[in-house]
Design a protein around this motif. Structure first.
Motif, short mmCIF file in Angstrom:
data_model
loop_
_atom_site.label_atom_id
_atom_site.label_comp_id
_atom_site.label_asym_id
_atom_site.label_seq_id
_atom_site.Cartn_x
_atom_site.Cartn_y
_atom_site.Cartn_z
N SER A 1 24.49 20.86 -55.42
CA SER A 1 24.27 19.53 -54.86
C SER A 1 25.00 18.46 -55.66
CB SER A 1 22.77 19.23 -54.82
OG SER A 1 22.53 17.93 -54.32
N LEU A 2 25.01 18.61 -56.99
CA LEU A 2 25.71 17.63 -57.83
C LEU A 2 27.22 17.71 -57.63
CD1 LEU A 2 25.63 15.52 -60.09
CD2 LEU A 2 25.71 17.39 -61.74
N ARG B 1 28.82 18.57 -55.02
CA ARG B 1 29.18 18.00 -53.72
C ARG B 1 29.36 16.49 -53.81
NH1 ARG B 1 28.37 20.47 -48.87
NH2 ARG B 1 27.59 18.50 -48.00
N GLU B 2 28.72 15.85 -54.77
CA GLU B 2 28.80 14.39 -54.89
C GLU B 2 30.14 13.93 -55.46
OE1 GLU B 2 25.58 12.58 -56.93
OE2 GLU B 2 24.02 13.75 -55.89
N TYR B 3 30.76 14.77 -56.31
CA TYR B 3 31.97 14.26 -56.96
C TYR B 3 33.06 15.32 -57.19
CZ TYR B 3 31.22 16.45 -61.55
OH TYR B 3 31.11 17.35 -62.57
N GLN C 1 35.46 9.87 -57.31
CA GLN C 1 34.59 8.78 -57.73
C GLN C 1 35.37 7.88 -58.69
OE1 GLN C 1 31.46 8.09 -56.93
NE2 GLN C 1 30.49 9.95 -56.13
#
Length: 415
Positions: A160-161, A163-165, A237
């Protein structure tokens, strides 16, 4: 143990540092109560108290307590003494039976537990008399199952982490079995915790990382594929945010590596201990059961043959048999919610593997789907219900699994 020969019952309200003990006779009269510490001195006081009121090898006093594990339970299970692990929710209902004012105290709870045995001992099941090897396998199998669940939970958090960056990392490892749990993935993430650093990696650095992870074949081809993935066009990001997320990812990676190592070490311990058990040969003869799943089955059902009166009791314990709820003109048949969750989880994996390992199991599954209209989960649960009943029979008669006997109708229909 006959009901008339048991005249004294013991209840223990368990706590972390101290315990309250109550003894009652067959009429409900309180004979003695004690407050003991959690330690060798307190356990000796408890055993001396039981011996003072007639506890012996020939006629042990049954004990009710709200836990099934710990040193206190281990001390009480010496000899032939029956120990009843009473569910705390059930004990709370019994408390209301003795007092409507909703008062509660530790000595009062010990008295309630003793009276549970005095009035309803037949409705509660004592702790099984499993062998020491069986209990040791249970400890290892449950710990390995917990470690596997913990590893998957941390892997999900890491995914999940990323996928964020850092979606490039997920694309790079998606072709590998076990993905983020593999040592190659750990080496890559440690070498390049952010996509900006990953895009600067050379072929030599990627090949060295794969070698450090233990990869032996296809290193050049795999390094080239990963390099192309990292150098593709990806969204980013802000630099400061990306660096911060990279540090968070490294912290999660440390936890994942520790969880993976723990799961692997415990799996090796299970593989060493489980084949030594006399029931291992029978359990492993069933399709879909390997060493790890077989050890989990043994851990939950134990090796005490008197634990379940018949196969129906084991099926209800596993949550595979349906339950009927009827009131007036309404009646419904649903799956069980109160069950052994660990054994039920093993049953799902067992049935899933048996479908491909056994022609009879596959035919039974297809019949439930096509003829009865079951959903996938319901058909698997029905297959598990049938196979765990067969396991009960084989263990009690010391027989190995035989395909043509287990699924005669399904095999004939498939032929």
């Amino acid at each position: 143990m006959g009901r008339k020969s048991v005249l004294i019952y013991c209840g223990i309200d368990w706590a972390e540092r101290s315990h309250d003990v109550a003894l009652v006779d067959d009429t409900g009269q309180l004979l003695a109560k004690r407050h003991i510490t959690d330690g060798a001195a307190g356990y000796k006081i408890l055993l001396d108290l039981l011996a003072e009121y007639g506890d012996s090898e020939e006629s042990p006093i049954p004990v009710a307590i709200e836990t099934s594990r710990g040193l206190l339970v281990a001390v009480l299970r010496t000899g032939k003494r029956q120990v009843f692990a009473i569910n705390p929710m059930a004990a709370a209902r019994y408390r209301d039976r003795h007092s409507v004012s909703r008062k509660k105290s530790d000595p009062g709870d010990a008295l309630v537990l003793a009276n549970i045995l005095r009035t309803d001992m037949h409705a509660h099941r004592p702790l099984p008399n499993d062998s020491d090897l069986g209990r040791a396998i249970a400890v290892l199998a449950r710990a390995q199952q917990d470690a596997t669940w913990n590893r998957q939970m941390i892997a999900n958090q890491l995914r999940s982490l990323l996928r964020e960056y850092y979606p490039a990392a997920l694309t790079a490892v998606e072709t590998w079995k076990n993905g983020l749990c593999r040592p190659e993935a750990h080496e890559l993430l440690r070498l390049a915790p952010t996509p900006t650093r990953a895009a600067k990696l050379t072929r030599t650095q990627l090949q060295a990382a794969l070698k450090r992870a233990g990869r032996k074949r296809g290193i050049e081809v795999e390094a080239e594929r990963i390099r192309e993935v990292f150098r593709s066009d990806w969204a980013h990001q802000k630099p400061l945010v990306e660096d911060a997320l990279g540090k968070q990812m490294l912290a999660l990676l440390i936890q994942l590596e520790a969880a993976s190592q723990a799961a692997d070490d415990l799996a090796e311990a299970v593989e060493e201990a489980f084949p030594q058990h006399p029931d291992a040969e029978v359990i492993l003869s069933f399709p879909g059961l390997g060493v790890q799943l077989g050890a989990r089955v043994l851990a939950e059902i134990g090796d005490d043959r008197t634990r379940f009166a018949d196969a129906r009791g084991l099926k209800a314990y596993a949550g595979s048999s349906p339950i009927t709820r009827a009131s007036g003109k309404k009646s419904s048949i649903t799956r069980r919610w109160v069950k052994n969750d660990r054994l039920n989880h093993v049953g799902y994996l067992w049935a899933f593997s048996a479908i491909t390992a056994s022609p009879g199991a596959k035919a039974h599954y297809r019949r439930r789907r096509d003829d009865h209209g079951d959903w996938h989960a319901a058909a698997q649960r029905n297959l598990f219900n049938r196979m765990i009943g067969q396991l009960f029979y084989c263990l009690h008669h010391n027989k190995l699994f035989e395909e043509d006997i287990a699924f005669p109708t399904q095999l004939a229909g498939a032929a």
